[in-house]
Design a protein around this motif. Structure first.
Motif, PDB file in Angstrom:
ATOM      1  N   UNK A  35       0.823  -1.209   0.000  1.00  0.00           N
ATOM      2  CA  UNK A  35       0.000   0.000   0.000  1.00  0.00           C
ATOM      3  C   UNK A  35       0.857   1.259   0.000  1.00  0.00           C
ATOM      4  N   UNK A  36       1.875   1.301   0.844  1.00  0.00           N
ATOM      5  CA  UNK A  36       2.657   2.536   0.955  1.00  0.00           C
ATOM      6  C   UNK A  36       3.960   2.505   0.163  1.00  0.00           C
ATOM      7  N   UNK A  38       4.517   1.125  -3.266  1.00  0.00           N
ATOM      8  CA  UNK A  38       4.523   1.350  -4.723  1.00  0.00           C
ATOM      9  C   UNK A  38       4.754   2.800  -5.156  1.00  0.00           C
ATOM     10  N   UNK A  39       4.184   3.764  -4.431  1.00  0.00           N
ATOM     11  CA  UNK A  39       4.402   5.161  -4.816  1.00  0.00           C
ATOM     12  C   UNK A  39       5.885   5.517  -4.708  1.00  0.00           C
ATOM     13  N   UNK A  42       7.685   3.793  -7.725  1.00  0.00           N
ATOM     14  CA  UNK A  42       7.469   4.497  -8.992  1.00  0.00           C
ATOM     15  C   UNK A  42       8.224   5.821  -9.025  1.00  0.00           C
ATOM     16  N   UNK A  43       8.331   6.469  -7.870  1.00  0.00           N
ATOM     17  CA  UNK A  43       9.079   7.723  -7.817  1.00  0.00           C
ATOM     18  C   UNK A  43      10.571   7.473  -8.035  1.00  0.00           C
ATOM     19  N   UNK A  73      -5.699  -2.931  -6.870  1.00  0.00           N
ATOM     20  CA  UNK A  73      -4.878  -3.616  -5.867  1.00  0.00           C
ATOM     21  C   UNK A  73      -3.967  -4.645  -6.538  1.00  0.00           C
ATOM     22  N   UNK A  75      -2.565  -4.118  -9.385  1.00  0.00           N
ATOM     23  CA  UNK A  75      -1.454  -3.304  -9.909  1.00  0.00           C
ATOM     24  C   UNK A  75      -0.464  -2.965  -8.786  1.00  0.00           C
ATOM     25  N   UNK A  76      -0.994  -2.648  -7.597  1.00  0.00           N
ATOM     26  CA  UNK A  76      -0.103  -2.346  -6.465  1.00  0.00           C
ATOM     27  C   UNK A  76       0.762  -3.560  -6.116  1.00  0.00           C
ATOM     28  N   UNK A  79       3.482  -4.003  -8.746  1.00  0.00           N
ATOM     29  CA  UNK A  79       4.597  -3.049  -8.625  1.00  0.00           C
ATOM     30  C   UNK A  79       5.581  -3.547  -7.557  1.00  0.00           C
ATOM     31  N   UNK A 120       6.595   1.714   6.178  1.00  0.00           N
ATOM     32  CA  UNK A 120       5.516   2.649   5.869  1.00  0.00           C
ATOM     33  C   UNK A 120       4.212   2.149   6.440  1.00  0.00           C
ATOM     34  N   UNK A 139       5.798   7.455   3.232  1.00  0.00           N
ATOM     35  CA  UNK A 139       6.376   6.908   2.009  1.00  0.00           C
ATOM     36  C   UNK A 139       7.708   7.570   1.640  1.00  0.00           C
ATOM     37  N   UNK A 140       7.862   8.859   1.909  1.00  0.00           N
ATOM     38  CA  UNK A 140       9.127   9.524   1.576  1.00  0.00           C
ATOM     39  C   UNK A 140      10.258   8.999   2.454  1.00  0.00           C
ATOM     40  N   UNK A 143      11.116   5.712   1.126  1.00  0.00           N
ATOM     41  CA  UNK A 143      11.852   5.825  -0.136  1.00  0.00           C
ATOM     42  C   UNK A 143      13.338   6.111   0.116  1.00  0.00           C
TER      43      UNK A 143
ATOM     44  N   UNK B  27      -6.521   4.214  -0.622  1.00  0.00           N
ATOM     45  CA  UNK B  27      -5.092   3.877  -0.594  1.00  0.00           C
ATOM     46  C   UNK B  27      -4.715   2.935  -1.731  1.00  0.00           C
ATOM     47  N   UNK B  30      -2.381   4.720  -6.796  1.00  0.00           N
ATOM     48  CA  UNK B  30      -0.929   4.915  -6.846  1.00  0.00           C
ATOM     49  C   UNK B  30      -0.612   6.367  -7.213  1.00  0.00           C
ATOM     50  N   UNK B  72       0.204   5.876   9.029  1.00  0.00           N
ATOM     51  CA  UNK B  72       1.429   6.524   8.526  1.00  0.00           C
ATOM     52  C   UNK B  72       1.237   7.059   7.114  1.00  0.00           C
ATOM     53  N   UNK B  74       1.191   8.666   3.838  1.00  0.00           N
ATOM     54  CA  UNK B  74       1.590   9.979   3.347  1.00  0.00           C
ATOM     55  C   UNK B  74       0.533  10.510   2.375  1.00  0.00           C
ATOM     56  N   UNK B  75      -0.422   9.630   2.060  1.00  0.00           N
ATOM     57  CA  UNK B  75      -1.557  10.044   1.236  1.00  0.00           C
ATOM     58  C   UNK B  75      -2.276  11.229   1.883  1.00  0.00           C
TER      59      UNK B  75
END
Lengths: 428, 177
Positions: A35-36, A38-39, A42-43, A73, A75-76, A79, A120, A139-140, A143, B27, B30, B72, B74-75
């Motif tokens: 959930x947290x 994949x973003x 991708x970044x 889901x 796709x998540x 990834x 995350x 997420x940051x 990352x 959530x 993406x 947590x 970040x969304x």
């Protein structure tokens, strides 16, 4: 001397202190779910930085919605799966081998005393049960952790929680932590580490300690730590024995070297009287709104949920099975049981718990976080009420317009039988 | 550095959690852009509506204690950013939410409960309230009609550096291997 366990872990892992009071730490384990992460993935790809700092220190699992329920889901999951393969992350747990992150990662021995751990996911504080500094991040942070193996934290002030006396029959780690949260309030430990001390803690299983540490974030804490001891070592022995040349005493001495010093400096010391506790549950939309099961007795529920990173482990299933053995749940409720990992599921099967649940009328799901946050496998309808062994009772948490009473597995089982909130001591 | 100023949305409640900011069912997105339309859609707060001009036109939110508690995800700050919000002012934040704001180059400013109380008392019923943050002097000024109040705030050197760099990833790239 004068150091808390968090001070010691910070000192050992310090990369640098770029500004006074901000510490950049080397991270031992970066844990990822679908959930947290994949973003972040991708970044990293978009930035041309599709790499990981150390594939052996990254652990990944698909657990929040699994098997995937729809295209998004799926796709998540893809990834995360593709990234793990591409970056040679060996500890990746896909459908069938996957479980709730905070149950499966400790089960695999990934968490050790003195470690720094990030994920995350806010319930990453669970792993403080092993004497680790383990914190949920966004997420940051995740990352940067994936890419560079570092994370920044403020200096950890620590609140010491002394548990005096022993829990009585029918009162469990879940009741204890709900009571502690009601005392400290939902932000009473914000920006603090909490430590759990006392004879009751030293006698607790790792599973119960994880239940305690899991909910530290519900009072705002960065992590909730239990001192690593014989119980921790027994749990981890098969994973660590080679590191210590089969010398258990040396391993124990090393584990205990992380203990907070006797003269450690605490921001606050809180005394909790375990003897006086009775089974409790939450009644509102905040985890610090706690009443006794007796006070709540008779209130309607529509669904009972047994599972999650808080209470989906074998001892949780065992106590629920002991109450449900030979009984049927009320016609007006549905009971959903989600063992937190395949190993727990398998052991529950061998022990006969799964049969007891099915005979009682329960629905067994595969290991997943789904229902706890209203994503899948047990979402509530508007106006419905769930007695749940999870960790959050926010308005709409398990489904828009739904309400949640957090309670222990024993309380949940008793409640399922009666179809209304029921003190578990009636069945013990 | 970007300017942190704009119209104010008042959220007069403590403990507004991340499920209220962005429900978990979103959530599965993406792309950050998919989150904006769902910001605060489950927030039960008297007088609050996502249809109001105040909500749509503001870029600063002022609220009370323990803002962003819970998940947590970040969304939550992403959803704010997607709706044009860059600054949240509160008497306290949950740690992860606060760090997520700074990690994305956004501002999470903590004022004392007394200062937050003053702002709510004096301004929350005014029209067109604005806030301007002066990062150099670590002050923020709340204005409405012909009234104006300035408050000092504390921001750590690290969080300031993240805001100046545009986020933690940018800062870490410059400073860590």
């Amino acid at each position: 001397m004068k150091q808390t366990i968090a001070d010691k872990i910070f000192e050992k892992h310090l990369r640098n202190e770029p500004f006074p009071g901000s510490f950049v730490l080397d991270i031992d384990v970066v844990m990822c779910h679908e959930i947290t992460t994949p973003t972040a993935i991708l970044d990293l790809v978009a930035r041309g930085k599709d790499r990981v700092f150390d594939p052996t220190k990254i652990k990944a699992v698909i657990d929040h919605v699994t098997p995937s329920k729809d295209s998004k889901t799926a796709a998540q999951a893809k990834v995360l799966r593709d990234w793990a393969r591409r970056n040679e992350i060996k500890d990746f747990f896909d459908v069938g081998r996957n479980g709730v992150c905070h149950a499966i990662f400790p089960e695999k021995g990934f968490i050790r005393p003195g470690y720094t751990v990030i994920m995350g996911d806010s319930h990453t504080c669970t792993h403080g049960a092993f004497g680790a500094f383990s914190a949920g991040v966004g997420t940051t942070d995740l990352e940067v952790g994936i890419l560079k193996g570092v994370c920044a934290f403020r200096k950890p002030a620590t609140i010491k929680i002394n548990i005096n006396g022993k829990l009585r029959k029918g009162v469990y780690a879940k009741d204890l932590i709900l009571h502690i949260i009601s005392v400290l309030t939902v932000n009473g430990a914000t920006d603090h580490v909490v430590e759990f001390h006392g004879e009751q803690i030293t006698e607790m299983t790792m599973e119960s300690r994880m239940t305690l540490s899991n909910m530290a974030v519900e009072m705002g804490a960065t992590t909730g730590i239990c001192m690593p001891d014989e119980v921790t070592l027994d749990f981890l022995w098969e994973f660590v024995k080679e590191d210590y040349n089969n010398d258990k005493e040396a391993a124990l001495a090393d584990f205990k070297s992380w203990h907070s010093d006797d003269d450690a400096v605490y921001a606050k010391v809180v005394e909790i009287d375990a003897d006086a506790l009775v089974p409790v549950a939450t009644f509102g939309y905040k985890p610090d709104q706690v009443k006794t099961m007796d006070e709540l007795s008779g209130q309607r529920v529509d669904q009972v949920y047994l599972g999650s990173c808080t209470n989906g482990r074998l001892e949780d299933l065992a106590v629920a099975a002991s109450i449900l053995d030979g009984k049927k749940i009320a016609d007006t409720v549905r009971l959903i049981v989600s063992p937190a990992t395949p190993d727990i599921y398998s052991k529950a099967l061998e022990a006969g718990y799964i049969k007891i649940f099915m005979d009682a009328g329960a629905c067994l799901t595969n290991p997943t976080c789904g229902a706890c946050l209203g994503m899948s496998n047990g979402v509530l309808a508007e106006g419905e009420i769930c007695a749940s062994t999870t960790n959050r009772n926010f308005n709409g948490r398990m489904g828009k317009g739904g309400m949640v009473h957090l309670m222990s597995p024993a309380s949940a089982a008793a409640t399922a039988i009666n179809g209304k909130i029921t003190d578990p001591r009636e069945y013990l | 550095m970007r300017k942190f100023e704009g119209k104010v949305l008042f959220l007069d409640r403590s403990d507004i959690n991340t499920d209220e900011i962005i429900p978990a069912k979103y959530l599965t997105e993406i792309e950050k852009s998919a989150l904006g339309p769902h910001l605060l859609e489950d927030l039960n707060l008297e007088g609050f509506s996502t249809d109001s001009d105040e909500f749509k036109q503001s870029s600063v939110a002022i609220t009370r204690a323990n803002f962003g508690c819970g998940s947590s995800r970040e969304h939550a700050p992403w959803a704010f950013a997607e709706c044009g919000y860059h600054t949240i002012i509160a008497s306290g934040f949950a740690r992860i939410f606060r760090q997520n704001m700074f990690n994305g180059g956004l501002l999470a400013i903590e004022l004392t409960e007394a200062d937050i109380e003053k702002i709510f008392n004096k301004y929350s019923s005014c029209q067109d309230v604005t806030v301007a943050v002066d990062m150099d002097s670590s002050t923020l000024t709340v204005s409405a009609d012909d009234q104006k109040s300035t408050f000092e705030f504390v921001i750590s050197g690290f969080d300031r550096a993240l805001v100046e760099a545009g986020g933690w990833l940018e800062y870490a790239d410059e400073n860590y291997d």
